[in-house]
Design a protein around this motif. Structure first.
Motif: not given
Lengths: 543, 283
Positions: A522-528, A535-540
């Motif tokens: 739940k604590r992961v936000r803005n994942y797409a 698996e681009f995690l830049g904005p996460v």
């Protein structure tokens, strides 16, 4: 002689001991969480290398897309192209000259991303004698043979000339293999006079301009990346909502699908991929987890070798198409996940059409077999890999369903299970009757499926991707024309034509497309989920 | 077995229980063709493919992920297990008895060579050796399983056969035979080996249990017979994917219980047999 402990008792004791050890192994591992701001991404296998030019496996790409960037990027979470390291680009009227203008960006080693770096990154793949050309570059060979030259025409402007117009060029520039690497890093340890190549082992410690910089790699266990403060995109994605970007990302290997789900349930991982279809419901029922899905850009298919009897006869292939129930395969071998594929292009890809379907019809199949002179059916072998792939969780069971479906018309299929690399080797060399394989998109264009899987030029024995060995001239002409047409609507028409013709010939049967699934804490936000792999995690953000 | 030993065996309740389990197992294996309601290697016939349906009157243990009848596969699995285990134990005995007898009878350098070789192979867990052999053959068939299981069963058997031969060799009647000038190989075949039969029988029984477990283990690891073959280890692997879903117990519990019960049966029976035949545990 002392009375021995009965073996049965010993066996029970062994089981109990094993369970105890396993339990301890699951309960331990508290060292995984270095800090509250670390994001742990658990996945099924380790990366092969982190050199974008030479890898082909998805696990390497996941990490690479966070360390290095391409000229053309994607709008986050979509297959839509967006500015990457290039802010703008344009093509000449004949489609032969492409010009890219670069943004102000820095590599992790502090050097500037300039036109020379772009030339270096591409030139090293094109020229086998380049000191940074350390191994074969498969993607360059497959897709960038049309590149004639790459030139810096200004400090921030690159010009790429093509030998012939290639409409998917823009999309293919977003491919991970076209990542821009730091020339300074490559040159930092000089050239080894024995080989004429740079000494720096870039594949083990890559330097790029992405949101995360490489820290260390423990083979088979984990890769650690730290946030790069100088990332140009930080300001852009700053508006992404609450939370802070993870200061560190750990890519951790947890082989077993079920163990990985347990890891995210217990908080040892924040994001996992490779979720068993039957475990998805369990994750959905857990209030502390979030399930993210995306329509898949992949396809599983059953390729018949069109150069072998009896599959050289389109009537036989059509009969097979009439017998195989894709819905049953989806129900049985995919546990009801995914959707049935009607054409070799996934539904979420531009250019997808429904060319009509062949319902299961045993009588029609028998009639076709009679026409083809095989009233009593025939015998053949299905080549199957023994491990799951992202597009096919249980290859063996897919083969069993096909075998059972074909039996209705007297076709006797033997199932030959082999290791994945041996299956690929046999299929590429046309040593098979039929094979079960699949394809995941590299770039967001139907060309990536139709040309790669069904054009006659990709049916070269030895390195074939077209493992149906389908060499229809009309389809070849349509696919080539589509490559050279820049008008989008006209291109899509050509692809529709090609798909209809392929459906008629039935060189292979597209079976199922699987959606992408991730389970997040739940604590992961803005994942797409990135639709085209990686698996681009830049904005996460983490909360 | 004479009457006294039979009585000793029958007094041993656990051994009798083991014998009953084995009788059930052998009956299932022999009558699988008659008892099984469906073909174990085909989908249940019908318009709809029945994937993972709950147990019902028509399908006593439901259907599996491929639409096959679990009960039918379980019965035919008994046949597969019995065949592979018996074949591999017979094969192993064919190698181990001459080798062990030779080592024990001959003694000296020959004995040391054979025994050190078995010691080395005993140092490896048997399942690892079996996996290696199966991987080298790289042909998924029951024959591969038989060869692999037979190979790992040989070393312990050689050891025990040699021990038995050593024991019999020290008996007075053997000394007498030697004194009479009967050729040594003849003494070995006509006098020594027949007197070793009891321990060898016990070993073979216990070994069959282990062989079933090893064969199931190989199949579980994907090194066994072709994917549609009715085999308990294969059923267990496929079922284990649904371990987190208790409602699908019938994919996992029946093959698991069948393996456990059969192996237990062989072990109890073998233990009882040894107690009944071993002169030193005579009651």
């Amino acid at each position: 002689m002392p009375r021995r402990i009965p073996r049965s008792v010993a066996a029970v004791a062994a089981v109990v001991a094993t369970v105890a050890v396993l339990g301890a192994a699951c309960g331990g591992g508290s060292g995984d969480r270095d800090a509250e701001t670390t994001l742990v991404f658990a996945r099924g296998a380790d990366s092969e290398s982190l050199d974008p030019a030479i890898v082909t496996d998805g696990e390497s790409v996941k990490v690479i897309t966070n360390v290095m960037e391409t000229l053309v990027g994607f709008r986050y979470g979509t297959a839509e192209l967006a500015p990457g390291l290039a802010t703008s680009w344009s093509a000449s009227a004949d489609g032969l000259v492409w010009t890219f203008d670069l943004r102000d960006a820095k590599f992790h080693d502090g050097t500037t991303v300039d036109a020379e770096a772009v030339v270096f990154s591409f030139e090293r793949q094109k020229d086998p004698a380049h000191p940074a050309h350390t191994a074969e570059c498969p993607y360059w060979q497959d897709s960038f043979g049309v590149v004639e030259s790459v030139k810096a025409v200004g400090p921030k402007r690159v010009e790429i000339r093509l030998t012939s117009a290639f409409a998917p060029f823009e999309a293919s520039m977003a491919l991970f293999s076209m990542s821009i690497v730091s020339p300074a890093a490559w040159k930092s340890e000089g050239i080894d006079p024995a080989t004429g190549k740079y000494r720096y082992r870039f594949g083990e410690k890559p330097v790029g301009s992405g949101p995360y910089r490489f820290v260390r790699w423990t083979r088979g266990d984990r890769i650690v990346l730290d946030r790069f403060d100088g990332w140009w995109g930080a300001a852009d994605s700053g508006a992404a909502g609450p939370g802070t970007p993870p200061s560190r990302i750990v890519w951790k290997v947890v082989k077993d699908n079920t163990q990985r789900l347990l890891a995210v349930e217990s908080g040892q991982a924040d994001v996992i991929d490779g979720v068993n279809p039957q475990d998805e419901a369990r994750a959905r029922a857990n209030p502390s987890l979030v399930v993210a899905t995306q329509p898949g850009l992949n396809i599983a298919y059953f390729a018949m070798n069109n150069t072998r009897k009896p599959f050289d006869d389109p009537r036989v292939r059509r009969a097979v198409a009439h017998l195989v129930s894709k819905e049953t395969i989806r129900k049985a071998a995919y546990d009801g996940a995914g959707e049935v594929a009607v054409t070799p292009v996934p539904r979420a890809m531009p250019g997808w059409i429904d060319p009509g379907s062949r319902p299961r019809d045993v009588d029609a199949a028998k009639a076709l077999l009679r026409e083809a002179g095989l009233p009593d059916g025939f015998e053949f072998t299905i080549l199957v890999m023994d491990n799951p792939r992202p597009y096919m969780p249980r290859p063996k069971d897919v083969a069993i369903q096909i075998q059972q479906d074909l039996a209705a018309a007297g076709i006797r299929a033997k199932i030959d299970v082999k290791q994945f690399n041996r299956v690929l080797d046999d299929a590429k060399n046309a040593r098979h009757d039929a094979v079960l394989l699949g394809w995941s998109a590299d770039y967001s264009d139907p060309d990536n499926f139709l040309f790669v899987l069904l054009d006659k030029t990709t049916a070269r024995v030895g390195s074939a991707n077209n493992v149906s060995f389908y060499t229809d001239e009309a389809v070849h002409a349509l696919l080539l024309a589509a490559r050279e047409t820049t008008d989008r609507a006209a291109r899509m028409k050509l692809y529709a034509e090609a798909q209809k013709r392929i459906h008629e010939d039935a060189p292979m049967l597209p079976l199922v497309t699987l959606p992408e699934i991730r389970v997040l804490s739940k604590r992961v936000r803005n994942y797409a989920i990135h639709p085209a792999g990686g698996e681009f995690l830049g904005p996460v953000r983490l909360e | 077995m004479n009457g006294r030993r039979t009585r000793a065996f029958l007094r041993n309740r656990t051994a009798v229980a083991g014998a009953c389990v084995l009788a059930l197992f052998v009956a299932a294996a022999l009558l699988a063709g008659v008892l099984a309601p469906f073909d174990p290697e085909s989908r249940v016939p019908g318009d709809d493919v029945l994937v993972r349906t709950q147990p019902s009157a028509a399908h006593l243990l439901g259907t599996d992920e491929n639409g096959f009848d679990v009960f039918s596969r379980l019965l035919h699995g008994a046949r597969t297990s019995l065949l592979t285990a018996t074949a591999s134990i017979l094969l192993a005995l064919a190698v181990a008895v001459p080798l062990g007898a030779f080592a024990g009878w001959r003694g000296g350098l020959a004995e040391s060579a054979v025994m050190r070789a078995t010691d080395v192979s005993l140092a490896f867990p048997s399942i690892f050796l079996a996996v290696v052999i199966a991987a080298i053959r790289n042909d998924r068939s029951l024959a591969t399983v038989v060869y692999a299981v037979a190979a790992v069963s040989v070393p312990p058997l050689v050891r025990q056969v040699r021990a038995a031969v050593l024991q019999v060799k020290a008996q007075d009647y053997v000394t007498a035979a030697v004194a009479l000038g009967i050729p040594p190989w003849r003494i070995l075949v006509t006098t020594v080996l027949p007197n070793c039969m009891a321990p060898i029988l016990v070993l073979a029984t216990l070994g069959t249990g282990t062989a079933i477990l090893d064969a199931a283990g190989l199949s579980f690891l994907g090194l066994g017979p072709p994917p549609t073959a009715p085999e308990w280890g294969v059923m267990l692997t496929n079922g284990s994917r649904y371990a987190l879903d208790p409602s699908l117990w019938f994919l996992l519990v029946p093959p698991g219980a069948a393996i456990a019960l059969t192996v237990l049966g062989f072990n109890l029976f073998g233990d009882g047999l040894r107690d009944a035949l071993d002169p030193r545990t005579r009651v």
